[in-house]
Motif scaffolding. Structure first.
Motif, short mmCIF file in Angstrom:
data_model
loop_
_atom_site.label_atom_id
_atom_site.label_comp_id
_atom_site.label_asym_id
_atom_site.label_seq_id
_atom_site.Cartn_x
_atom_site.Cartn_y
_atom_site.Cartn_z
N VAL A 1 42.53 -58.05 26.41
CA VAL A 1 41.22 -59.35 26.52
C VAL A 1 42.53 -60.51 26.80
O VAL A 1 41.78 -61.11 27.79
CB VAL A 1 40.60 -59.06 26.05
N VAL A 2 43.58 -60.85 26.82
CA VAL A 2 43.78 -62.38 26.38
C VAL A 2 44.63 -62.52 27.41
O VAL A 2 45.39 -61.41 27.92
CB VAL A 2 45.06 -62.69 25.28
N SER B 1 36.54 -59.63 30.83
CA SER B 1 37.95 -59.09 30.40
C SER B 1 36.77 -58.48 28.82
O SER B 1 37.12 -57.24 28.75
CB SER B 1 39.27 -59.68 29.46
N PRO C 1 37.71 -59.03 21.12
CA PRO C 1 36.22 -58.74 21.78
C PRO C 1 35.27 -58.47 20.33
O PRO C 1 34.08 -59.31 21.11
CB PRO C 1 36.54 -57.45 22.42
N PRO D 1 39.53 -64.94 24.68
CA PRO D 1 39.07 -63.87 25.60
C PRO D 1 38.33 -64.25 27.12
O PRO D 1 37.23 -64.98 26.09
CB PRO D 1 39.32 -62.09 25.20
#
Length: 734
Positions: A733-734, A698, A187, A694
């Motif tokens: 997040v992915v 997210s 991120p 991502p």
């Protein structure tokens, strides 16, 4: 300083302590129930604890594994920060090894074949020395041609340090670039932190203001804004609710345990609601804490809505559509007024210090000035106990201050043990209290990331140990090693700087034996405790027996925690500073320093592979801090050499002035050529496209503080969670 008998006693007993602790580790680490103490990192990664203990337990299995592990294994297991910390041991060991190639065979032989100490003893009956002192530069006659070799030794040590640091910086930059170009997306690679945002104009909201600004300066690549809010009110309610939920969970655990011991019905726990559970009416703990937690749910939801709508701060996380755009945005000036719209690379979500994000630039500058003054006063204040500790390095002074202990010190064995260990143990005790204060001061400076706070605290600790431990023990230990010498100095009718320098010069070499003892104590006892983990072992089993009633409490009781870089780096730098300063004056210290960093390399690699779990990952940004402190240590060593060679009345001593100049030039070279690659991510590296990207939503969720997250269960698991600690925010997040 330390006598020869106390010096030998210290080394032998330190070695015995280390062997005992090593044996404790070999026995306890093989027991399946102790896997969570000696292999918690592997247990958290999903490996079976008993199997790991059986396969890796033993006296020497850890040595083989630590030695064979590759740098990539350290990075994959413990993160790049841990690998960079391991590189400190590698670099220090290489510097010491290269220095020893010249200093040990040549300088030791020259000092050992001289007899200046013996001549001094014949001229002055009060002059004392040991066989150890005969192996240092103090045993060389003033103006002797042998001093040429010691001068060349100082040049050799300096060049070895430059060479190793040059190679190390290049290596760390390569490791960092490779990590940032990794196919796994994180991120922080898509996000920048914006601070010092001006007040919105008119009725424009804070979010609209940020969106309009970045849509203009970064059209096409700007994705989303995640505003920063004042979470203190919501955080207070969340913390109270978490406390209630934990107590509810604990009470239910107590009830379940009582069911197993009784007839199956069990006994519901009760407690008093007054002060510390000692006063007030007695209530059913389960019902009470369940009602308390449920009562705070609507309060928290209402405060969350209020915070999101009304409590936006002058800071935000701005998310971009690709890594290159985010890297580019973090490296440019965004507004005509340099103190507004200040943009920097976003820290990892786990290390964000939320309450510091909104602090304006002018206030941060004032805070850092105030903290600098407080740090200076702290160093001065601590000089008093440190100086007192240094004055206790002989039994004579100790008996003079505390006459009632003479009956103990007159016993030969006990006297040697006290002489060998008391000063070092007292010094270590004073130093153990300091890091907590320095972390607090660094947090007050307003840094937005935990890694920056740790680096700042480590820098303060380094300044402290240099001025108080190294200089304090050297100067005060030299003067007060014999109180009569100080009295003679005061009685001089024509007291002058030259007489002070003469006294310090005559007393400086014997201080080396004190530092050798200190180094031996640190690597034998310190690494023995680190490896055996006897203290965490005892604490865990006490907590599990008397306190832990739930699985969560058991997990948190054995949570290993991370490397304490703010303490360990500065402590290691102290050892390296001592080594560089005495490498020429007392070359024997190189042997013990090599043992410190060599054994430390093995022990810390074992801890990185099996034990410690990082709190954050800054991808090697600690290295410039380490690099600069090594150069500072070398600079102190060079200045010390200039002073001591002058005391030896060597006419060519001015040639040594070249060395501090070379150190400054080398520092500027590295700062210009390598530091920018650590400070920011190059656009070339950031341009690599990850396998999976991502979503902006997210990423925004990862940069939402826990008290504002909707649907959070209410308890923050304080055990180390690898899914969010090691290069893993990808999984979220992915």
């Amino acid at each position: 300083m330390a006598t020869q008998s106390s010096f030998i006693t210290s080394l032998v007993t330190s070695l015995i302590v280390f062997l005992v602790l090593w044996l404790v580790y070999a026995i306890l680490s093989r027991r399946p129930g102790n896997a969570v103490i000696y292999y918690p990192l592997r247990v958290l990664r999903g490996e079976d604890g008993p199997t790991v203990a059986k396969r890796r337990g033993g006296a020497f299995a850890w040595v083989r594994e630590a030695f064979k592990a590759k740098e990539d294994d350290i990075v994959a297991t413990a993160g790049l920060d841990a690998a960079v910390y391991m590189h400190l041991f590698t670099a220090a060991f290489q510097i010491i090894l290269i220095s020893a190639i010249f200093c040990l065979p040549i300088l030791l032989s020259l000092a050992g074949t001289s007899n200046y100490n013996q001549q001094q003893r014949m001229m002055d009956g009060n002059f004392t020395y040991t066989n150890i002192d005969n192996l240092g530069m103090g045993n060389i006659e003033p103006q002797s041609s042998k001093i040429w070799a010691f001068m060349l030794g100082m040049f050799w040590v300096s060049l070895a340090t430059y060479y190793v640091l040059w190679k190390s910086y290049r290596r760390v930059v390569y490791m960092r670039d490779r990590a940032n170009a990794n196919a796994a997306a994180r991120p922080q690679q898509y996000t920048v932190l914006v601070r010092d945002i001006p007040k919105p104009v008119g009725k424009e909201s804070r979010t609209d203001q940020i969106v309009n600004f970045f849509a203009r300066v970064h059209p096409g690549v700007f994705s989303r804004v995640q505003p920063v809010h004042d979470i203190k009110p919501a955080g207070k309610i969340f913390s109270d609710r978490e406390d209630a939920l934990r107590k509810l969970e604990h009470a239910e655990g107590v009830w379940e345990i009582s069911k197993q011991k009784g007839d199956g019905a069990g006994q519901r726990p009760m407690h008093k609601t007054g002060f510390m559970g000692l006063l007030g009416p007695k209530v059913d703990s389960i019902d009470y804490w369940r009602a308390k937690s449920q009562e705070m749910n609507p309060q928290l939801e209402a405060e969350q809505r209020h915070t999101l709508q009304e409590m936006q701060q002058a800071a935000a996380f701005v998310i971009f559509s690709d890594r290159r755009s985010a890297a580019e945005a973090s490296q440019v000036v965004h507004a005509p007024h340099a103190l507004r719209w200040r943009v920097s690379q976003a820290p990892e979500p786990e290390e964000v210090v939320w309450k510091n994000l909104h602090i304006p630039a002018w206030q941060r500058a004032i805070r850092r000035g105030v903290v600098a003054v407080l740090t200076f006063l702290l160093i001065v204040f601590y000089m008093i106990p440190i100086s007192f500790v240094a004055s206790l390095t002989t039994l004579e002074n100790l008996e003079e201050l505390l006459p009632f202990i003479r009956s103990i010190t007159r016993i030969s064995v006990l006297g040697n043990i006290i002489q060998a260990y008391l000063p070092q143990l007292a010094l270590i005790l004073f130093l153990a209290l300091l890091p907590h204060i320095l972390i607090l001061l660094s947090r007050l400076e307003g840094f937005p990331a935990q890694s920056q706070i740790v680096r700042s605290a480590s820098a303060k600790y380094f300044y402290f140990v240099i001025f108080n431990v190294f200089l304090g023990v050297t100067i005060f230990g030299a003067v007060f090693s014999n109180l009569s010498s100080f009295q003679v100095l005061l009685d001089q009718s024509n007291l002058s700087v030259s007489r002070v320098v003469q006294l310090l010069g005559s007393k400086l070499p014997p201080v080396a034996s004190y530092f050798i003892t200190y180094v031996a104590l640190r690597f034998f006892v310190g690494y023995g405790l680190e490896l055996s983990r006897i203290i965490p072992f005892i604490i865990f089993h006490l907590k599990r027996k008397f306190k832990c009633k739930t699985d969560r409490e058991v997990r948190e009781a054995w949570a290993p925690g991370a490397f304490k870089y703010h303490k360990s780096v500065a402590s290691d730098m102290l050892i390296l500073t001592i080594t560089l300063c005495y490498a020429v004056i007392a070359p024997l210290i190189l042997i013990f320093a090599a043992a410190y960093f060599g054994l430390g390399w093995l022990v810390m690699r074992n801890q990185a592979l099996n034990v410690h779990v990082p709190d954050f990952e800054s991808h090697g940004s600690f290295w410039p801090h380490i690099h600069n402190r090594v150069l500072a240590a070398l600079f102190v060593a060079q200045i010390t050499a200039i002073g001591y060679f002058g005391i030896k009345e060597f006419p060519f001593s001015p040639f040594l002035i070249v060395l501090p100049i070379l150190t400054v030039v080398f520092y500027m070279f590295c700062k210009k050529n390598y530091y920018p690659s650590i400070k920011v991510v190059s656009l070339y590296v950031a341009a690599d496209v990850p396998k999976a990207q991502p979503s902006a939503e997210s990423i925004a969720h990862t940069y939402t503080p826990v008290p504002l997250q909707e649907g959070h269960p209410g308890i923050v698991d304080r055990r180390s969670n690898l899914a969010t600690k090691i290069d893993s925010t990808v999984n979220a997040v992915v």
